[in-house]
Write an enzyme that holds these catalytic residues in place. Sequence first.
Site, PDB file in Angstrom:
ATOM      1  N   LYS B 122       0.847  -1.195   0.000  1.00  0.00           N
ATOM      2  CA  LYS B 122       0.000   0.000   0.000  1.00  0.00           C
ATOM      3  C   LYS B 122       0.883   1.245   0.000  1.00  0.00           C
ATOM      4  CE  LYS B 122      -4.074   1.867   2.487  1.00  0.00           C
ATOM      5  NZ  LYS B 122      -4.947   1.721   3.660  1.00  0.00           N
ATOM      6  N   SER B 197      -9.817   1.712   2.544  1.00  0.00           N
ATOM      7  CA  SER B 197      -8.922   2.477   1.695  1.00  0.00           C
ATOM      8  C   SER B 197      -7.872   1.622   0.972  1.00  0.00           C
ATOM      9  CB  SER B 197      -8.204   3.538   2.533  1.00  0.00           C
ATOM     10  OG  SER B 197      -7.368   2.930   3.493  1.00  0.00           O
ATOM     11  N   SER B 221     -10.106  -0.673   6.737  1.00  0.00           N
ATOM     12  CA  SER B 221      -9.487  -0.476   5.425  1.00  0.00           C
ATOM     13  C   SER B 221      -8.826  -1.708   4.820  1.00  0.00           C
ATOM     14  CB  SER B 221      -8.455   0.650   5.499  1.00  0.00           C
ATOM     15  OG  SER B 221      -9.111   1.882   5.544  1.00  0.00           O
TER      16      SER B 221
END
Lengths: 548, 542
Positions: B122, B197, B221
């Site tokens: 990420k 996210s 997330s």
Amino acid sequence: MALFIFRGFCANAIILIPKNGAFLHKIRPKRSQFEVQARRSGSTEARPAQKSSQMATRERQQQQLQGFEAIIGIETHVQLQTSTKAFCRCPYSYGSDPNTTICPVCMGLPGTLPVLNSRVVEFAVKLGLALNCEISMKSKFDRKQYFYPDLPKGYQISQFDIPIAKGGFLDVDLPVEFGGGHKKFGITRVHMEEDAGKLVHSDTGSFSQVDLNRAGVPLLEIVSEPDMRNGIEAAEYASELQRVVRYVGVSNGNMQEGSLRCDVNVSVRPGGQQEFGTKVEIKNMNSFSAMNKAIDYEINRQILLHKQGQANQIVQETRLWDDATQKTFTMRKKEGLADYRYFPEPDLPEVVLTDEYVDQIRKSLPELPEAKRRRYENMGLTMQDVLFLANDDDVCDYFDSCIQNGAEAKLAANWIMGDIAAYLKNEKVSIKEIKLTPKELAELISSIKNGTISGKIGKEILNELICKGGTVQGLILEKDLVQIVDPAAIEALVDGVIAENPKQLEQYRSGRTKLQGFFAGQVMKKSKGKANPVLLTKILQEKLNAGN
Amino acid sequence: MPSPIQNPRLLLTSTRIPLYLSSKTPCTHRCFASLPSLSPQTLAPQSTTSSIPSIRESLLSGRKKAVEIAAEYLDRIRLTEPQLKSFIHLSDSVLKDALELDRKVENGEDVGPLAGVLVGVKDNLCTVDMPSTGGSRILDGYRPAFDATAVRKLREAGAIIAGKTNMDEFGMGSTTEGSGFHVTKNPWDTSRVPGGSSGGSAAAVSARQCVASLGSDTGGSVRQPASFCGVVGLKPTYGRVSRFGLMAYASSLDVVGVFGSSVIDTAIVLSAIAGHDRLDATSSSHEVPDYSSEMIALDQLNSKPLKGLKIGVIKETLGDGIEAGVVSSIKAASSHLEQLGSIVGEVSLSSFDLGLPAYYILASSEASSNLARYDSVRYGQQADADDLSLLYGDSRAKGLGHEVKMRILMGTYALSAGYYDAYYKRAQQVRTLVQKSFKDALDQYDILISPAAPSAAYKIGEKTNDPLAMYAGDIMTVNVNLAGLPSLVVPCGFVEGGASGLPVGLQMISSSFSEGKLLRVGHIFEQSLQGYNFVPPVLSEN
Ligand SMILES: [Zn+2]
């Protein structure tokens, strides 16, 4: 590390920020000759002159107070001499090239986290105990938030509602030349926090650069109660605090390097009024004497405004002391209270102490200045002597060691405050650097006391001992300085002088008795100064008067 | 100083495509769409086979070289990435890393447990060799000076970092629509969001663009996108994985999480990245077990492998506002667990509904502080300004997105003098209540279950104008972050939607540091779930 890091954000490697006149006010420390207060100077000669001028200042101020009372509180930031910063492993040394002692953590790079340096807690507890505070067995860190280019994270890690220590006091003995007296000033709290970086303003004033070397250096903020009433009390409070941080070894307490910084709040109120007047903050004082002068200046400024009916002109603001003009001037006005939006620092666990931990630190504390002063006072020393000796813990160690070696306190104090202090001042060295050991000073004192050498000879060899070292015994033997205490030997010398000066003897015996001094001088000369003066006088008188 | 800043959105460059991978002419990503002839077989792995153990077996036995394995994934990326856009930046050193690994294998050197495993990271996790933006324009081109601890540990275990995955800016969002760069598409239906996210990380594993990926989970997330994309997602206990190098959103809630296409993969990656870190004072010293070693293959288990396990279905998560298909999937999963021998009951968490508002207050408050460092003074995109306050204002106005600004404002408000007690302090009190209600429930049950999200993946744009509806989607997950507990999401079924249905994830929650238990149960559940194939259509469509 720093170079390596700069690769990471080379886009802004040279950090330039635009300068806005009001916001980025130039705070350039005005370098001035550090004026040492009389009793700190180490010189006994300088005292009377200074004393009278300061007495005059004091009296003048008393007159000007005219029924007003000044209230003074002090916030002191002390930089801790830990080997690394508070939350990263960077070293810090004053005066390094800009941005050379920085790392991702103290630069506030994305993803970095603070890790508490345990020495910071240890030092905080040390100072808290030394200031007679209650230690919080459980405290925490909080974030104090504001934007400024010297604050890399946009918040300062500090302590808000639970400081590590609170509710203490500091004992101060005011200098004799200011009337003396003992005062107890309250300490509201001591808390841990990190320092910010520094802005370096360009000469043209069009831009500023950021130096983050100082960012993350551990600080203790010590907040006093509003207990001081004039510049001298405030300066003495600060100077006692400096002594304490040095005694316990948490900071070098150096004001010029910014290791000890005092922000002073001053307000004035008419006598009898309960509520405080509007307080004004003064910054940028590089010495205790500057503090003293800045505060007295500010008190007078405020009193004058009161007397002119312009008390409303006293506003909440920060004023800077300018050593060059000896005045304070407005840096920024405070519009309302700043909201720092404090909240608990989620990146750091609570600081939980055990009783054992605190006890261990308590046991490790050295004798503090106040205790030393009381001990010296009990030895029968005058307050002047006490304040001089206890001012510096190296001097204390030296003095105490002399005493342990058998020296009489008053005599040791005299030597240290007299000839030795004068030497230290002239040569600009510390007492730890001289070659005369406390043991030899004690030896010198006892050699004079027991009559082995005369006081005059003692003074003469002191310098040699300070510069070159050696032992008192060695020097006495080497230079054949032993006092002549054998009455027969002195008698022989006296006989010789009398025999050599029949004319003077006749005059003496016919009534000119003051010629005794002449004979004594001759005998002393013959003995190369070594004749014991008491014996000499006694024998000489006997001989001179024998013929009557 | 030479500028290291590259265009982070540039995908694979033609020069890097090795000739031995494919007989096709190398081409840039612009002609991906015209590459239909790669056979679906090479693209579509079998869903139930764990990749990491088989990659290791292939490598060590010499059946496959690391470059061949890497090339398979790179091929798949080339094919699918133009549609999905899972990544913000792709590594240009994957094959170089693989070659180096092959050399080690040939020399008989030790290779780590993740040798040859392509992992997506990420973009809010710092990587020293790739830009790291956290999905924000304000960090466009920013290159960290260090690897995040989780990334460093991946590399030490032999993993090859495939690239930086897309995300909602600084983790604030549930769709990747909040990314400063582009929206990632759901591999099951490219008109839908992948969740967020960590949507890029979930989509990348779902589409087998990489074997596993790292995400971060502040309020769900990792778990919600795992559910939306039909992959396994693990949110470890707070402090289990170091946060050093993770761009902070809400420090007291943030954890680094893992995505895998199987529970075993997820367990192996967790073993590699977990553990205490002296650079993170909130990381735990709790011992790290070898999570995967305790997993047993289904054929070695008896018919009731979960005998005696007490499972509590959280009552509040199957009520109003939850999609019917989701509810029936979870109910089916719970009876499946019962068939495996566990005792399933219903449990109520009294403070459940308070969690969402408390979460938004706490997360926004911490975010308003954590994001203050993006002031453009030391790094990041700087606006032209001749005044300090303009420099701050313009840089942040231009560099930060709408959602981020909204949360900074909310958080600033909640922490302001006079409001602190009403908001932040009360939210902390709720947090204590939530922790207590979980503790009470976990005293009764070994594992609590719930959906990972109230719905399956929704359409791109569907909730962009309704932030409250978007926030409500986090109701299943935020309580777990407030309590700091570990939670595992495994695909458990489908609801209607898209060409071949949309996956639904089952969330399993347990007490602190019991990831091992969750992974063991998840592994059994996953293996015994018959008739589902969680490989998205995007892999066979081409
Ligand atoms: Zn540092």
